[in-house]
Design a protein around this motif. Structure first.
Motif, short mmCIF file in Angstrom:
data_model
loop_
_atom_site.label_atom_id
_atom_site.label_comp_id
_atom_site.label_asym_id
_atom_site.label_seq_id
_atom_site.Cartn_x
_atom_site.Cartn_y
_atom_site.Cartn_z
N ASN A 23 -1.74 2.41 -10.34
CA ASN A 23 -2.61 2.53 -9.16
C ASN A 23 -2.03 3.49 -8.14
OD1 ASN A 23 -4.84 0.96 -9.77
ND2 ASN A 23 -3.83 -0.94 -9.19
N THR A 24 -0.70 3.48 -8.00
CA THR A 24 -0.07 4.41 -7.08
C THR A 24 -0.38 5.85 -7.48
OG1 THR A 24 1.71 2.80 -6.86
CG2 THR A 24 2.14 4.98 -5.98
N GLN A 27 -4.08 6.74 -6.83
CA GLN A 27 -4.44 6.91 -5.43
C GLN A 27 -3.78 8.12 -4.78
OE1 GLN A 27 -3.24 3.04 -4.14
NE2 GLN A 27 -4.96 2.07 -5.18
N SER A 28 -2.89 8.77 -5.50
CA SER A 28 -2.17 9.89 -4.90
C SER A 28 -2.77 11.23 -5.31
CB SER A 28 -0.70 9.84 -5.32
OG SER A 28 -0.05 11.01 -4.90
#
Ligand code: ZN
Ligand code: ZN
Ligand code: ZN
Length: 135
Positions: A23-24, A27-28
């Motif tokens: 997810n990191t 989202q980046s």
């Protein structure tokens, strides 16, 4: 695509940590280093992170971007990467001011003639300079 679906599609068992790390990335907008991920996720064990990045890379979820200074960066792959088969032959831009690295998905790395008998397995094109914010 949702992280659980991505893990499933690449044959990776779902764990909370894997999902958080993925997810990191999702989202980046820019590539992430080990340290970036450690900073954004609390209580993350270093070894687990290291192993997860390795698994993700092997399974075709993220690709490694070497850079001229510190640690390598990682970015999410396009949908067509699979286990042991990456198709990320795009260039990357590394900003020397703020340190961010982004994928340039629509720039193909030009073919370069290699000596007879040599076999290219990966191509890396890194452009360095100043990003739109820093220039
Ligand atoms: Zn890839
Ligand atoms: Zn910059
Ligand atoms: Zn990339």
């Amino acid at each position: 695509m949702h992280s659980t679906e991505i893990l499933k599609n690449h044959g990776i068992r779902l764990t909370e940590t894997r999902q958080k790390i993925l997810n990191t990335f999702l989202q980046s907008p820019e590539a992430l280093s080990n340290e970036d991920i450690e900073k954004s996720l609390e209580n993350l064990d270093r070894i687990t992170l290291y192993r997860t990045l390795k698994t993700f890379e092997e399974k075709g979820i993220i690709h490694k971007i070497p850079n001229s200074g510190n640690s390598p960066m990682y970015a999410i792959c396009q949908d067509n990467c699979t286990e042991h088969q990456h198709h990320d032959s795009h260039g990357h831009f590394h900003c020397l001011e703020c340190g961010k690295t982004v994928c340039m998905d629509h720039t193909d790395v030009p073919g370069i003639k290699v000596p007879e008998g040599y076999k290219v397995e990966q191509k890396h094109l890194i452009l360095e300079g100043k990003c739109d914010v820093c220039s």
